[in-house]
Write a protein that holds these residues in place. Structure first.
Motif, PDB file in Angstrom:
ATOM      1  N   UNK A   6       0.674  -1.409  -0.133  1.00  0.00           N
ATOM      2  CA  UNK A   6       0.417   0.041  -0.122  1.00  0.00           C
ATOM      3  C   UNK A   6       1.148   1.135   0.142  1.00  0.00           C
ATOM      4  N   UNK A   7       0.323   2.317  -0.810  1.00  0.00           N
ATOM      5  CA  UNK A   7       0.981   3.458  -0.917  1.00  0.00           C
ATOM      6  C   UNK A   7       0.075   4.809  -0.886  1.00  0.00           C
ATOM      7  N   UNK A   8       0.484   5.418  -0.086  1.00  0.00           N
ATOM      8  CA  UNK A   8       0.221   6.951   0.147  1.00  0.00           C
ATOM      9  C   UNK A   8       0.680   8.136  -0.565  1.00  0.00           C
ATOM     10  N   UNK A   9       0.373   9.173  -1.425  1.00  0.00           N
ATOM     11  CA  UNK A   9       1.257  10.180  -1.787  1.00  0.00           C
ATOM     12  C   UNK A   9       0.198  11.830  -0.936  1.00  0.00           C
ATOM     13  N   UNK A  60      -5.454  12.869   9.239  1.00  0.00           N
ATOM     14  CA  UNK A  60      -6.622  11.936   9.148  1.00  0.00           C
ATOM     15  C   UNK A  60      -5.892  10.905   8.527  1.00  0.00           C
ATOM     16  N   UNK A  61      -6.103  11.044   6.603  1.00  0.00           N
ATOM     17  CA  UNK A  61      -5.959  10.288   5.978  1.00  0.00           C
ATOM     18  C   UNK A  61      -4.439   9.295   6.462  1.00  0.00           C
ATOM     19  N   UNK A  62      -3.403   9.746   6.581  1.00  0.00           N
ATOM     20  CA  UNK A  62      -2.362   9.623   7.293  1.00  0.00           C
ATOM     21  C   UNK A  62      -1.958   8.694   8.794  1.00  0.00           C
ATOM     22  N   UNK A  63      -3.112   8.802   9.480  1.00  0.00           N
ATOM     23  CA  UNK A  63      -3.431   7.797  10.321  1.00  0.00           C
ATOM     24  C   UNK A  63      -4.132   6.614  10.045  1.00  0.00           C
ATOM     25  N   UNK A  77       4.834   5.949   1.787  1.00  0.00           N
ATOM     26  CA  UNK A  77       4.455   7.434   2.718  1.00  0.00           C
ATOM     27  C   UNK A  77       5.171   8.201   1.802  1.00  0.00           C
ATOM     28  N   UNK A  78       5.141   8.695   1.532  1.00  0.00           N
ATOM     29  CA  UNK A  78       5.841  10.034   0.114  1.00  0.00           C
ATOM     30  C   UNK A  78       5.111  11.368   0.635  1.00  0.00           C
ATOM     31  N   UNK A 105      -1.402  24.384  14.922  1.00  0.00           N
ATOM     32  CA  UNK A 105      -2.382  23.514  15.127  1.00  0.00           C
ATOM     33  C   UNK A 105      -2.899  24.124  13.206  1.00  0.00           C
ATOM     34  N   UNK A 106      -2.308  24.260  12.612  1.00  0.00           N
ATOM     35  CA  UNK A 106      -2.063  24.287  10.523  1.00  0.00           C
ATOM     36  C   UNK A 106      -1.394  23.524  10.299  1.00  0.00           C
ATOM     37  N   UNK A 107      -0.268  22.541  10.634  1.00  0.00           N
ATOM     38  CA  UNK A 107       0.305  22.073   9.537  1.00  0.00           C
ATOM     39  C   UNK A 107      -0.097  20.721  10.631  1.00  0.00           C
ATOM     40  N   UNK A 108       1.091  19.582   9.643  1.00  0.00           N
ATOM     41  CA  UNK A 108       1.388  18.173  10.549  1.00  0.00           C
ATOM     42  C   UNK A 108       2.686  18.147  10.870  1.00  0.00           C
ATOM     43  N   UNK A 109       2.747  17.614  12.061  1.00  0.00           N
ATOM     44  CA  UNK A 109       3.750  17.296  12.881  1.00  0.00           C
ATOM     45  C   UNK A 109       4.611  16.152  12.066  1.00  0.00           C
ATOM     46  N   UNK A 110       6.253  16.315  12.389  1.00  0.00           N
ATOM     47  CA  UNK A 110       6.398  15.174  11.997  1.00  0.00           C
ATOM     48  C   UNK A 110       6.461  14.306  13.232  1.00  0.00           C
ATOM     49  N   UNK A 111       6.700  14.851  14.803  1.00  0.00           N
ATOM     50  CA  UNK A 111       6.158  13.849  15.603  1.00  0.00           C
ATOM     51  C   UNK A 111       5.311  12.787  15.614  1.00  0.00           C
ATOM     52  N   UNK A 112       3.944  13.986  15.125  1.00  0.00           N
ATOM     53  CA  UNK A 112       2.924  12.637  14.732  1.00  0.00           C
ATOM     54  C   UNK A 112       2.942  11.917  13.741  1.00  0.00           C
ATOM     55  N   UNK A 113       3.170  11.768  12.729  1.00  0.00           N
ATOM     56  CA  UNK A 113       3.875  10.805  11.529  1.00  0.00           C
ATOM     57  C   UNK A 113       4.708   9.651  12.467  1.00  0.00           C
ATOM     58  N   UNK A 114       5.901  10.186  13.109  1.00  0.00           N
ATOM     59  CA  UNK A 114       6.815   8.823  13.769  1.00  0.00           C
ATOM     60  C   UNK A 114       5.830   7.966  14.327  1.00  0.00           C
ATOM     61  N   UNK A 115       4.896   8.783  15.415  1.00  0.00           N
ATOM     62  CA  UNK A 115       4.215   7.617  16.114  1.00  0.00           C
ATOM     63  C   UNK A 115       3.458   6.873  15.262  1.00  0.00           C
TER      64      UNK A 115
END
Length: 644
Positions: A6-9, A60-63, A77-78, A105-115
């Protein structure tokens, strides 16, 4: 396609905040990458694309992407977007609604992606970051629980072993953009899509399969992308962080490694014999096999000769080199001269025939200039040139063969068109070059990219600001009969600051001489009429005031009339420059000509202060990728060179 791949762009090239306008649009390249990954013959991924989504939507899509995965899944994930840091040095990925001063509050945190990655149960995860500050992502990575390594068929037909863990590949490890207050600025132009284009090209063509085993691993892809990006932009250095047990294979390729089994047993023994005469005799036989129409045999002979060139004594190495020279690429003709063509006319075509044995016809075309386009035919290449750029164009087309490269000079003279420019349509995609099973021949697949350094230029410039979207009303469209300009400044012959300055000096001299001549004529008339001395003094004072305060008005009239009816002032015409509309590349309207002339000329009505204002207003042309001064931006104009 394997159900476990599976891939998410995530691609963002349109931003609501004006401070994020410098990113060149990566959306089309990300969509192309999605097509390659989703191709069942290449990547075999199930691909989702999120383009220009809000921070909430992307999060939401990343999670969702990482949630509820099984141990048999492989994920990719790209991100292709802005990478931003807050005051604490935390990395964020910009979304369409990101506010630079409200990143949490308005961007996607790298910590969130790492989690999300750390909590995911998938077998392996590959993260590709095409953004500035991408190297900062790896500072917070920790090894994922590896567990036992199991062998899984990532492709049901191929039986590829897939490793355990994660891999992160980033476009750069250096700061390429920086904030000044609330606006984003850059001191060198780094195209964010260089990285994504290299990914797409390496996977689609199979060139990223460096060991030619028919599979592209994460490490091979990084090595390939690193070399490609560094060649195109030395200021950009991709980086990686890989924590894997075993290899992770991202794609298939059509390349296959062939061993010495292609040679007869007696010949293999002669090549490795300690006897000089045996090896010299083997060179003669290998030279004969190079001419074979059997790809396996010819390839084995070629590799054996390359080994003798590298490792044997000088006399035998020289004989092996001469044998390899017999199968270098031999194009016919050896030079392409398209002669004179009119601007905007349909692309002229020339055909290059490949001569010689099978091995000599196995080559890949590499245009050095973006106005040269190449498509593949059977044992031949069809070459065309873009007719939108004026002047004498000289370029090079390199044919990369198995035993060396051959450079073909390409020349064309593009003359100004007498009629209106045609409406541009999307050019057809040329067949993609793919080597055959043994790496030979010029084949054509059903679809693939045209061989050019940049994607086809089919997006109107009115929708593509050089550093982001142009805020124009939707009702404004490109006029009929005009061609949209390309989205990249590299595709245009833009006039430099020094050429424009020289043209302006000439214009100043001409306007000054005109004003001086007018004053002289008026003085002669006054003296002939014999008026009183007091009237003469009053007249002289009026003329003096008009001379200084009317300078800006005179410049305005001069620029307006020349730009509207000649497309350039006299100084620009002398130096081969032309002013065009940035919307469609056509002549300026009355409103554009008057607006541009007013923005430049009228401020100079105020002595000294007005001139300083114009000086500062022109300084951005030195750093702007489209070489635009302030009056060019406001009037939506570009200054092009008509002679090269």
């Amino acid at each position: 396609m394997s159900s476990g791949r599976h891939a998410l762009i995530v691609a963002t090239d349109t931003y609501e905040d004006e401070g994020l306008e410098h990113l060149l649009a990566p959306g089309e390249d990300a969509v192309a990458l999605a097509g390659v990954l989703g191709n069942s013959e290449i990547g075999g991924f199930g691909v989702e694309v999120v383009r220009n989504g809000s921070a909430y939507m992307v999060s939401r899509r990343v999670e969702d992407f990482f949630a509820d995965r099984s141990r048999s899944d492989s994920l990719l994930l790209h991100f292709s977007c802005h990478g931003l840091k807050n005051a604490s040095g935390q990395l964020f990925f910009a979304a369409a609604d990101t506010l630079p001063q409200r990143l949490s509050s308005s961007a996607v945190s790298a910590d969130f992606v790492r989690g999300c990655m750390a909590e995911c149960r998938a077998r392996n995860i590959v993260l590709l970051l095409d953004c500035c500050y991408g190297g900062a992502f790896m500072e917070g990575m920790v090894p994922r629980a590896a567990g036992d390594v199991n062998v899984l068929d990532a492709f049901s037909e191929e039986g590829l072993a897939s490793g355990h863990g994660y891999a992160v590949i980033t476009a750069s490890n250096a700061m390429e953009y920086a904030f000044e207050g609330t606006r984003l600025s850059t001191d060198r132009q780094v195209c964010p899509s260089v990285f994504t284009r290299a990914l797409t090209s390496g996977l689609a063509s199979g060139e990223a399969d460096l060991d030619a085993d028919g599979r592209v691993s994460v490490n091979e892809l990084y090595d390939y992308v690193y070399e490609r990006v560094r060649q195109e932009n030395p200021h950009q250095t991709p980086s990686r962080s890989i924590n894997l047990q075993g290899d992770v294979y991202l794609a298939r390729s059509s390349r296959r490694r062939t061993g010495g089994e292609g040679l007869p047993e007696e010949l293999r023994l002669a090549v490795s014999s300690p006897e000089v005469f045996s090896r010299r005799g083997a060179v003669t036989e290998l030279c004969r096999l190079l001419q074979s129409q059997d790809g396996e045999v010819a390839d084995a002979a070629c590799r054996a000769l390359h080994g003798l060139v590298r490792n044997d004594i000088r006399s035998i190495a020289d004989e092996a080199s001469q044998a390899l020279a017999e199968v270098t690429v031999r194009p016919s003709p050896e030079r392409l001269d398209f002669g004179r063509v009119s601007q905007y006319e349909s692309e002229p075509h020339r055909r290059i025939q490949l001569l010689g044995p099978l091995l000599a016809r196995d080559c890949v075309p590499r245009p050095h200039d973006d106005w040269i386009h190449v498509s593949v035919e059977a044992d031949a290449f069809d070459v065309s040139v873009d007719t939108r750029r004026l002047g004498n164009l000289e370029g090079t087309l390199t044919l990369e063969g198995r035993t060396g490269d051959t450079d073909l000079p390409v020349t064309v003279e593009v003359l100004p068109a007498h009629g209106p420019a045609p409406v541009e349509t999307d050019p057809p995609h040329a067949p993609e070059h793919r080597r055959g099973q043994h790496g030979f021949g010029v084949g054509a697949s059903a679809s693939g990219p045209r061989f050019a350094p940049a994607p086809p230029l089919s997006t109107p410039l009115r929708k593509l600001h050089p550093t982001g979207p142009v805020p124009e009303p939707e009702s404004q469209v490109t006029p009929p009969g005009r061609e949209a300009l390309p989205r990249s400044p590299d595709a245009l012959s833009l006039a430099g600051v020094w050429a424009r300055s020289a043209a302006r000096v000439i214009d100043y001299g001409l306007v000054f001489l005109f004003a001086l001549g007018a004053v002289f004529v008026m003085l002669v008339v006054v003296s002939v009429l014999g008026v009183s001395a007091s009237v003469v003094d009053t007249f002289a004072e009026v003329v003096l005031v008009l001379f200084f305060l009317g300078w800006g008005v005179l410049l305005f009239l001069y620029d307006w009339l020349f730009l509207r009816y000649r497309g350039a002032t006299f100084g620009k015409m002398l130096l081969g420059l032309r002013v065009v509309s940035a919307r469609d590349g056509g002549p300026l309207s009355h409103g554009q000509a008057a607006g541009r002339a007013a923005l430049f000329g009228l401020p100079q009505t105020i002595p000294l202060l007005g001139h300083l204002l114009i000086l500062f207003e022109c300084l951005p042309a030195r750093t702007d990728p489209w070489k635009r001064a302030g009056h060019d931006r406001r009037a939506r104009t570009l200054v092009l060179r008509t002679r090269t």
